[in-house]
Design an enzyme around this catalytic site. Structure first.
Site, PDB file in Angstrom:
ATOM      1  N   LYS A 492       0.837  -1.194   0.000  1.00 30.29           N
ATOM      2  CA  LYS A 492       0.000   0.000   0.000  1.00 30.29           C
ATOM      3  C   LYS A 492       0.879   1.255   0.000  1.00 30.29           C
ATOM      4  O   LYS A 492       2.071   1.180   0.335  1.00 30.29           O
ATOM      5  CB  LYS A 492      -0.917  -0.017   1.216  1.00 30.29           C
ATOM      6  CG  LYS A 492      -0.136  -0.060   2.527  1.00 30.29           C
ATOM      7  CD  LYS A 492      -1.014  -0.392   3.715  1.00 30.29           C
ATOM      8  CE  LYS A 492      -0.185  -0.426   4.981  1.00 30.29           C
ATOM      9  NZ  LYS A 492      -0.903  -0.964   6.127  1.00 30.29           N
ATOM     10  N   TYR A 735      13.175  32.326   4.798  1.00 26.31           N
ATOM     11  CA  TYR A 735      11.940  33.035   5.107  1.00 26.31           C
ATOM     12  C   TYR A 735      11.847  33.465   6.565  1.00 26.31           C
ATOM     13  O   TYR A 735      12.331  32.757   7.458  1.00 26.31           O
ATOM     14  CB  TYR A 735      10.732  32.119   4.829  1.00 26.31           C
ATOM     15  CG  TYR A 735      10.382  31.974   3.367  1.00 26.31           C
ATOM     16  CD1 TYR A 735       9.946  33.072   2.614  1.00 26.31           C
ATOM     17  CD2 TYR A 735      10.467  30.734   2.740  1.00 26.31           C
ATOM     18  CE1 TYR A 735       9.615  32.930   1.275  1.00 26.31           C
ATOM     19  CE2 TYR A 735      10.125  30.574   1.405  1.00 26.31           C
ATOM     20  CZ  TYR A 735       9.702  31.683   0.682  1.00 26.31           C
ATOM     21  OH  TYR A 735       9.374  31.544  -0.629  1.00 26.31           O
TER      22      TYR A 735
HETATM   23  C1  LIG Z   1      -0.117  -1.696   6.951  1.00 27.53           C
HETATM   24  C2  LIG Z   1      -0.638  -2.903   7.557  1.00 27.53           C
HETATM   25  C3  LIG Z   1       0.208  -3.942   7.984  1.00 27.53           C
HETATM   26  C4  LIG Z   1       1.697  -3.851   7.955  1.00 27.53           C
HETATM   27  O1  LIG Z   1       2.161  -3.247   9.119  1.00 27.53           O
HETATM   28  P1  LIG Z   1       3.718  -2.979   9.389  1.00 27.53           P
HETATM   29  O2  LIG Z   1       3.768  -2.424  10.734  1.00 27.53           O
HETATM   30  O3  LIG Z   1       4.154  -2.024   8.352  1.00 27.53           O
HETATM   31  O4  LIG Z   1       4.389  -4.293   9.248  1.00 27.53           O
HETATM   32  C5  LIG Z   1      -0.376  -5.102   8.438  1.00 27.53           C
HETATM   33  N1  LIG Z   1      -1.710  -5.226   8.503  1.00 27.53           N
HETATM   34  C6  LIG Z   1      -2.549  -4.240   8.149  1.00 27.53           C
HETATM   35  C7  LIG Z   1      -4.020  -4.442   8.262  1.00 27.53           C
HETATM   36  C8  LIG Z   1      -2.050  -3.046   7.670  1.00 27.53           C
HETATM   37  O5  LIG Z   1      -2.875  -2.071   7.307  1.00 27.53           O
END
Ligand SMILES: *Cc1c(COP(=O)(O)O)cnc(C)c1O
Length: 842
Positions: A492, A735
């Site tokens: 993601k 700035y």
């Molecule tokens: C993003 C996510 C993960 C991964 O988590 P990490 O801490 O990056 O390993 C696992 N499960 C779900 C549902 C997530 O949204």
């Protein structure tokens, strides 16, 4: 049955991905490694036409033997160890040649010295050498195997990481001239002591006639005199020293002038590089050259002037017109070409393949034979467009596909080629040094502003393997290990900022089981990049249902409302499809398989998911709808990375188990269960269940903080210095006059700002960046596209690179500085920052 000699005469394959040439001549050595078992790929290779296999007895389980019966035309040669067989065959082959062979070992500089020696001696010898840094137990025999009658010099490197490894390498390389570059701390873990490490390395030279080393490494000198002299008393020692030790050559450096005084007088040479490591490497080269033949000062200087820095990696870059470039513009030999074509096949997100190739110099092969081979490699790698540059490749045009084009020189190509016609392709640019292909790369590379995020694909693979091992899964081949825990990788948010297309392709290559994205369009983009792994979509809006079905994406279902909407939709499509298919000619559609979905249980996060008491409704609904099936059921830990929440995590696990048990009983089948994220994998191995969901750990941040050195940093965010100026004390920078100087300062302006993801909170000295080895603080506010830093204490020039994060400055440290978490730093790098993917090729 194959005899030894006929195996030696064939082409050797140890990596199933490397099938790029003709296969009828190939013998595949199946090797069982830590993370990989070559025996799992025999079927694939058989499909591709490979018929000869060397296999290991210990891998031939009854199930495997049954599998092998499916390949009736294959010949299997059973051995105890494929690797040892490979080594002993290579050693046998080596013994047929009586040419000088330089064997190089030491802690650092092996590959550079080898590449430089090959560049320096290119006019004097026909050289066979290790490709890249092929110096391992496997790499060395593969490097020596191409040795043939036309070669007049061999140059091979040997690297070891444990005691007792050198013996096999010695027997394969059998160096006549040895070079021990230096000794450092790398791989110290594999040895009892530094002394033992040196002693083990010295085994490479037990039959050598000559050994070259630098006497200033007194530990090396001691061991040579104590150990090596006893086993190889006739060996000639050729040494050098910069510290006035009693050595064959005295070396002296004054600015960039090196004076080398030895038995035949002295030479004075102007060096192109003056950093200590390069100087040492160059002296080694010059001394070895002198062992091979006499070179005058003039001849040495002429050759040194042509030296180029050695790039050790294949880089993938964004090109013009939506092309992807694979830049391998530093050398061109057949072995390297194979590696590069493999990379082209593996990594490209574009299906149209183009290769721009120079003459292959120094192959030692007859010209016809060579270019016929090159042409057949192109064909086997499905290269659609071949562009040859150089007189030799041009005059062998007849071997190449009819649409190929040829140019005598790089200049001719640059002035005549229609660059606008090159689009949507993966382009490999590979040329021997004299052709200056970096000019072609420069022309083809998309110009963006000077900030890039480099992604180390080898580090990513390393991290994947680390987590695989944690869940007890050492190989991606599910067919042979059905009972182990699966891995779903979270890609993601643009793969946590790392670039989802490329990362997903690598994961597909390594056969992870599942991918997950947040939104449907992320899944679509993966499908469009040729990813066919199952993909879970965590936030499937009803407007995207058609897209989900079209692209075979699997929704996370987290509420009764969403379940009903999805159910109605799937059933509606089913009925609609039947209506369409009922035409007279149309065959009756097969009843379609049930649609997989993923149930999310809320065990305490209180974000998305079913509460325990809602499950009876879920079960009732699903039981009435055979078109739906629950592929997996999962929940998410709230505080997997912090021990203060251990008891809450346990409670979540218990709740989750109750829920899955109820579901299984109600549904009458058992969906795959998964609970753990990256930190959970490390901290709660007992909860791994049927699958785990790997996220940030893959991208190089070990968030449980228990095993931080086990994962390697994956991303390096770099920018460049656009301008440097001296600003007197009392003036202000940036700035709102926030950066008031309390000293006369050298201020550098960087081409990165908050719009690139360099958070405004890093301003006014909170953040530091890495400039040529020195940490430099920010000055004043971070601007949208620029940031000012104080380089008073650093060696810094306009155009120099600076590192924002990477192995030098960990992401966790940046997160800490501005009071956030590494996730935000990673995903904050904006999409306008160019991503460059590379492999180290070790
Ligand atoms: C993003 C996510 C993960 C991964 O988590 P990490 O801490 O990056 O390993 C696992 N499960 C779900 C549902 C997530 O949204």
């Amino acid at each position: 049955m194959l005899d030894t000699q006929s195996i030696i005469n064939r082409e050797w394959l140890t990596d199933s991905r490397q099938v790029t040439g003709r296969v009828d001549d190939v013998v595949f050595f199946a090797i069982q490694g830590e993370h990989h078992d070559g025996h799992n790929f025999i079927g694939d290779l058989y499909q591709k036409g490979v018929r000869q296999f060397v296999v290991e007895r210990s891998a031939l389980t009854p199930a495997r033997r049954t599998e092998l019966m499916n390949y009736p035309e294959a010949q299997f040669i059973e051995v105890d160890s494929s690797l040892q067989t490979l080594q002993s065959l290579a050693s046998q082959h080596r013994r047929l040649f009586r040419i000088p062979v330089v064997g190089i070992t030491g802690s650092n500089g092996k590959t550079i010295v080898k590449e430089w020696l090959a560049q320096l001696l290119a006019d004097d010898f026909v050289i066979v050498k290790s490709p890249k840094s092929y110096n391992s137990q496997l790499g060395v025999p593969l490097s020596v195997h191409p040795l043939n009658d036309s070669h007049t010099l061999g140059i091979f490197e040997a690297g070891i990481s444990q005691s007792h490894e050198m013996q096999a390498l010695e027997s394969v390389i059998l160096p006549t001239i040895g070079l021990f570059t230096n000794i450092g701390t790398a791989h110290d873990e594999g040895f009892k002591s530094r002394k033992q490490k040196i002693a083990e390395k010295l085994r490479l030279f037990i039959h050598a006639q000559t050994l070259v080393y630098c006497k200033d490494y007194t530990e090396i000198d001691d061991e040579v005199n104590m150990l090596l002299k006893a086993v190889n008393p006739d060996m000639q020692l050729i040494t050098w020293s910069m510290q006035g030790k009693d050595a064959t050559y005295q070396a002296q450096l004054t600015q960039n002038w090196l004076t080398l005084t030895g038995p035949s007088g002295h030479v004075k040479l102007r060096l192109p590089f003056t950093d200590p490591a390069s100087v040492e490497n160059l002296i080694h080269c010059v001394v070895v050259m002198r062992c091979l033949k006499f070179f005058s000062q003039y001849a040495l200087q002429a050759r040194i002037n042509r030296l180029r820095p050695v790039s050790m990696r294949l880089e993938q870059k964004e090109g013009i017109n939506n092309c992807v470039l694979i830049d391998d513009s530093y050398n061109n030999d057949v072995a390297g070409l194979l590696l590069a074509l493999r990379f082209l096949n593996q990594q490209s997100t574009r299906s149209r393949r183009v290769v721009i190739l120079s003459d292959v110099l120094q192959s030692g092969q007859a010209e016809d034979e060579l270019y016929e081979q090159v042409a057949s490699l192109m064909q086997a790698a499905h290269v659609e467009q071949f562009i040859g540059i150089g007189p030799l490749v041009s005059r062998n045009a007849r071997f190449f596909a009819p649409n190929s084009t040829f140019y005598e020189t790089t200049d001719q190509f640059l002035t005549q080629f229609a660059f606008s016609d090159l689009r949507d392709s993966a382009v490999l640019v590979k040329g021997a040094r004299p052709f200056s292909f970096e000019r072609i790369v420069n022309r083809l590379q998309r110009k963006v502003h000077g900030t890039v995020l480099e992604i180390n694909l080898d580090a990513l693979t390393h991290n994947l393997n680390y987590y695989r091992e944690k869940v007890g899964r050492s190989d991606g081949d599910a067919a042979h290990r059905p009972s182990t825990t699966k891995i779903m990788v979270m890609v993601k948010a643009f793969a946590y900022g790392s670039g989802s297309g490329e990362v997903a392709q690598l994961l597909q290559f390594h056969r992870v089981d599942y991918l997950a994205v947040a939104y449907a369009d992320e899944g679509v983009s993966l499908r469009q990049n040729g990813v066919d792994l199952p993909i879970m979509v965590m936030n499937p809006a009803p407007e995207t249902f058609a897209t989900l079905l079209e692209y075979n994406l699997e929704p996370e279902i987290y509420s009764i409302r969403l379940l009903r909407e999805w159910g109605e939709w799937v059933e509606g499509v089913g009925r609609g499809a039947e209506g369409v298919e009922q035409g007279e000619e149309a065959p009756r559609p097969a009843p379609s398989a049930p649609r997989p979905l993923h149930l999310k249980i809320d065990t305490g996060m209180h974000r998305l998911g079913f509460l325990e008491h809602e499950l009876p409704d879920v079960i009732e609904y699903l039981k009435a709808r055979p078109a739906l099936c629950v592929a997996t059921v999962f929940s998410h830990l709230v505080g997997a990375d912090e021990s203060q929440f251990n008891s809450f995590s346990e409670q979540q696990y218990d709740t989750f188990l109750r829920c899955t048990t109820a579901l299984e009983a109600g549904l009458g089948y058992r969906p795959t269960r998964h609970l753990l994220n990256s930190a959970g994998i490390v901290r709660f191995p007992d909860y791994k269940l049927d699958m785990v969901r790997l996220g940030i750990g893959l991208y190089g941040v070990e968030s449980s903080q228990l095993d931080t050195s086990a994962v390697r940093p994956v991303g390096t965010l770099r920018s460049v210095i656009s301008q440097i100026k001296t600003v007197p004390a009392g003036e202000s920078v940036g700035y709102s006059r926030r950066g008031v100087l309390d000293h006369d300062a050298r201020i550098a302006t960087l081409a990165i700002g908050y719009a690139d993801g360099y958070d405004r909170r890093f301003g006014n000295g909170v953040g530091q960046v890495w400039v040529n080895g020195t940490r430099c603080p920010t000055v004043g506010n971070v601007c949208m596209d620029m940031t000012m830093i104080d380089v008073t204490n650093a060696s810094a020039y306009e155009g120099d690179e600076v590192i924002i994060f990477g192995p030098e400055i960990p992401i966790t440290e940046l997160a800490h500085q501005i009071g956030t978490i590494p996730y935000e730093i990673l995903t904050g790098v904006s999409e306008r920052v160019k991503r460059v993917f590379f492999k180290e090729e070790n």
